[in-house]
Design a protein around this motif. Structure first.
Motif, PDB file in Angstrom:
ATOM      1  N   ASP A 132     -32.501 -75.518  67.902  1.00 49.14           N
ATOM      2  CA  ASP A 132     -31.098 -75.110  67.927  1.00 49.14           C
ATOM      3  C   ASP A 132     -30.951 -73.621  68.228  1.00 49.14           C
ATOM      4  O   ASP A 132     -29.966 -73.206  68.842  1.00 49.14           O
ATOM      5  N   LEU A 133     -31.915 -72.823  67.816  1.00 46.47           N
ATOM      6  CA  LEU A 133     -31.854 -71.391  68.110  1.00 46.47           C
ATOM      7  C   LEU A 133     -31.862 -71.135  69.613  1.00 46.47           C
ATOM      8  O   LEU A 133     -31.174 -70.240  70.101  1.00 46.47           O
ATOM      9  N   ILE A 134     -32.662 -71.916  70.332  1.00 46.03           N
ATOM     10  CA  ILE A 134     -32.709 -71.767  71.785  1.00 46.03           C
ATOM     11  C   ILE A 134     -31.356 -72.110  72.389  1.00 46.03           C
ATOM     12  O   ILE A 134     -30.843 -71.415  73.268  1.00 46.03           O
ATOM     13  N   GLU A 135     -30.754 -73.196  71.908  1.00 43.65           N
ATOM     14  CA  GLU A 135     -29.444 -73.600  72.415  1.00 43.65           C
ATOM     15  C   GLU A 135     -28.385 -72.540  72.105  1.00 43.65           C
ATOM     16  O   GLU A 135     -27.516 -72.256  72.935  1.00 43.65           O
ATOM     17  N   PRO A 145     -29.379 -74.533  78.111  1.00 44.79           N
ATOM     18  CA  PRO A 145     -30.704 -74.554  77.494  1.00 44.79           C
ATOM     19  C   PRO A 145     -31.605 -75.618  78.104  1.00 44.79           C
ATOM     20  O   PRO A 145     -31.352 -76.805  77.987  1.00 44.79           O
ATOM     21  N   GLY A 146     -32.654 -75.185  78.801  1.00 46.95           N
ATOM     22  CA  GLY A 146     -33.669 -76.106  79.285  1.00 46.95           C
ATOM     23  C   GLY A 146     -33.195 -77.135  80.286  1.00 46.95           C
ATOM     24  O   GLY A 146     -33.783 -78.195  80.411  1.00 46.95           O
ATOM     25  N   ASP A 152     -35.609 -72.128  78.123  1.00 47.18           N
ATOM     26  CA  ASP A 152     -36.461 -72.999  77.324  1.00 47.18           C
ATOM     27  C   ASP A 152     -37.457 -72.212  76.470  1.00 47.18           C
ATOM     28  O   ASP A 152     -38.435 -72.764  75.980  1.00 47.18           O
ATOM     29  N   ALA A 153     -37.178 -70.920  76.276  1.00 45.14           N
ATOM     30  CA  ALA A 153     -37.962 -70.107  75.349  1.00 45.14           C
ATOM     31  C   ALA A 153     -37.080 -69.003  74.799  1.00 45.14           C
ATOM     32  O   ALA A 153     -36.197 -68.486  75.497  1.00 45.14           O
ATOM     33  N   LEU A 154     -37.320 -68.648  73.545  1.00 47.17           N
ATOM     34  CA  LEU A 154     -36.566 -67.595  72.880  1.00 47.17           C
ATOM     35  C   LEU A 154     -37.540 -66.658  72.191  1.00 47.17           C
ATOM     36  O   LEU A 154     -38.411 -67.095  71.421  1.00 47.17           O
ATOM     37  N   GLY A 163     -45.228 -65.255  64.561  1.00 44.89           N
ATOM     38  CA  GLY A 163     -45.239 -66.708  64.480  1.00 44.89           C
ATOM     39  C   GLY A 163     -44.544 -67.333  65.670  1.00 44.89           C
ATOM     40  O   GLY A 163     -43.765 -66.682  66.369  1.00 44.89           O
ATOM     41  N   HIS A 164     -44.835 -68.610  65.907  1.00 44.07           N
ATOM     42  CA  HIS A 164     -44.125 -69.337  66.954  1.00 44.07           C
ATOM     43  C   HIS A 164     -44.123 -70.817  66.604  1.00 44.07           C
ATOM     44  O   HIS A 164     -44.982 -71.308  65.872  1.00 44.07           O
ATOM     45  N   ARG A 165     -43.117 -71.511  67.141  1.00 43.32           N
ATOM     46  CA  ARG A 165     -43.008 -72.957  66.957  1.00 43.32           C
ATOM     47  C   ARG A 165     -42.445 -73.561  68.242  1.00 43.32           C
ATOM     48  O   ARG A 165     -41.600 -72.953  68.912  1.00 43.32           O
ATOM     49  N   THR A 166     -42.921 -74.761  68.561  1.00 40.13           N
ATOM     50  CA  THR A 166     -42.494 -75.440  69.777  1.00 40.13           C
ATOM     51  C   THR A 166     -41.673 -76.677  69.428  1.00 40.13           C
ATOM     52  O   THR A 166     -42.029 -77.436  68.524  1.00 40.13           O
ATOM     53  N   PHE A 167     -40.573 -76.865  70.157  1.00 39.22           N
ATOM     54  CA  PHE A 167     -39.646 -77.972  69.921  1.00 39.22           C
ATOM     55  C   PHE A 167     -39.360 -78.656  71.260  1.00 39.22           C
ATOM     56  O   PHE A 167     -39.786 -78.184  72.312  1.00 39.22           O
ATOM     57  N   ASP A 168     -38.624 -79.750  71.211  1.00 41.45           N
ATOM     58  CA  ASP A 168     -38.241 -80.427  72.449  1.00 41.45           C
ATOM     59  C   ASP A 168     -37.470 -79.470  73.363  1.00 41.45           C
ATOM     60  O   ASP A 168     -37.586 -79.538  74.589  1.00 41.45           O
ATOM     61  N   GLU A 169     -36.681 -78.597  72.754  1.00 37.56           N
ATOM     62  CA  GLU A 169     -35.849 -77.667  73.529  1.00 37.56           C
ATOM     63  C   GLU A 169     -36.662 -76.515  74.124  1.00 37.56           C
ATOM     64  O   GLU A 169     -36.198 -75.813  75.021  1.00 37.56           O
ATOM     65  N   GLY A 170     -37.847 -76.272  73.583  1.00 38.82           N
ATOM     66  CA  GLY A 170     -38.675 -75.163  74.063  1.00 38.82           C
ATOM     67  C   GLY A 170     -39.412 -74.489  72.927  1.00 38.82           C
ATOM     68  O   GLY A 170     -39.603 -75.069  71.858  1.00 38.82           O
ATOM     69  N   VAL A 171     -39.811 -73.260  73.151  1.00 42.56           N
ATOM     70  CA  VAL A 171     -40.613 -72.527  72.171  1.00 42.56           C
ATOM     71  C   VAL A 171     -39.848 -71.304  71.678  1.00 42.56           C
ATOM     72  O   VAL A 171     -39.157 -70.632  72.445  1.00 42.56           O
TER      73      VAL A 171
END
Length: 233
Positions: A132-135, A145-146, A152-154, A163-171
Motif C-alpha cells: 500500500d505504501l507504493i500505491e 503503481p506498477g 513498482d519500488a519505493l 531493511g526491505h520487503r517485497t510485495f505483489d505491488e513491488g519492493v
C-alpha cells in the motif's frame, strides 16, 4: 537499471566516502534525504552529492537547515542544524531549499521520499512496510503503481534502520543511514536496487568512527553525536 541507494548522511563525510568507495557499479545514485544535520561536515557532504549528481529528496534536517527552523525538543538535532546553517554558503542552502519532498527516478519506476508518502515526518520502519505504501507514493506523485511501467519500488529514509520487503505491488526499501545508523550496527549502511528484478542488496561498510567523534568534539557539537556512532544507535 541498478541504483545505489543512500540516506541520512547527516554531515558524516568519512562515512559517505567509505560508502562511495565500497559501492559496486551502478547506473545512478539516489539519496532519500537528510544530507546534513548532526555531523561536522555538512558543506562537504552537500558538495559531494552535487558533484556526483545524486538525485536527492529533502529530509527533515535538510528542511530545518534551509528554512532556518530548529529542533527545540532535541538539543543534539538543534545544535546540528545551527552548525550546518553557519557552515553552508548561500548556494548550498539554496540547493537544500529546492529539494522536493518526493520524486520519481528510473524512468518513473522508483519513487523516493524521506518519510511516509502521506506524511514527510512520519517514521516508517521495515515492519511497517506494505504494498500500500507504493500505491500511496504513486498517487502522491500522480502516476500509476506498477501498471504499464508505473511505480513498482519505493525508497524511504528517516528511521536510520536498514531493511526491505517485497510485495505483489513491488519492493519497499530503506537503505539505512550512511552517517548515523540506529539499528545496532555502527557500520555505514546503503543498498543497491536492481529495478528490473525488484531485488535489493543491503550493504554495510566500516569507517573511522573515532575520527568522526574527534571532529564532532572539535566542532563544538554535543559529545553524544559522536559517541552514539560507536554503538549504532
Amino acid at each position: 537499471m541498478r541504483l545505489g541507494l543512500l540516506s541520512d548522511v547527516h554531515g558524516n563525510r568519512i562515512a559517505l566516502a567509505a560508502v562511495l568507495e565500497d559501492m559496486p557499479p551502478v547506473d545512478a545514485l539516489v539519496c532519500a534525504g537528510d544530507v546534513v544535520g548532526y555531523g561536522p561536515w555538512p558543506a562537504e557532504c552537500v558538495a559531494t552529492l552535487r558533484e556526483r549528481d545524486v538525485t536527492t529528496v529533502s529530509g527533515n534536517h535538510d528542511r530545518a537547515v534551509a528554512d532556518g527552523t530548529g529542533f527545540r525538543f532535541n538539543a543534539m538535532a538543534d545544535a546540528g542544524v545551527t552548525y550546518a546553517r553557519e557552515a553552508l554558503d548561500d548556494d548550498a542552502l539554496a540547493w537544500l531549499a529546492a529539494l522536493p519532498d518526493r520524486r520519481l527516478v528510473a524512468d518513473g519506476r522508483v519513487a523516493v521520499a524521506h518519510g511516509h508518502p502521506d506524511d514527510r515526518d512520519r517514521y516508517t520502519y521495515p515492519d511497517d512496510f506494505s504494498g500500500d505504501l507504493i500505491e500511496r507514493a504513486a498517487d502522491r506523485l500522480g502516476v500509476d503503481p506498477g501498471v504499464d511501467g508505473g511505480v513498482d519500488a519505493l525508497v524511504l529514509g528517516h528511521t536510520h534502520v536498514q531493511g526491505h520487503r517485497t510485495f505483489d505491488e513491488g519492493v519497499v526499501v530503506n537503505p539505512g543511514s550512511v552517517g548515523q545508523p540506529r539499528d545496532g550496527d555502527p557500520r555505514a549502511a546503503y543498498a543497491v536496487l536492481d529495478v528490473a528484478e525488484r531485488e535489493v542488496e543491503e550493504r554495510r561498510v566500516g569507517y573511522d568512527v573515532e575520527r568522526v567523534a574527534e571532529a564532532v568534539a572539535d566542532a563544538g557539537l554535543p559529545e553524544r553525536i559522536g559517541s552514539r556512532l560507536f554503538e549504532g544507535e
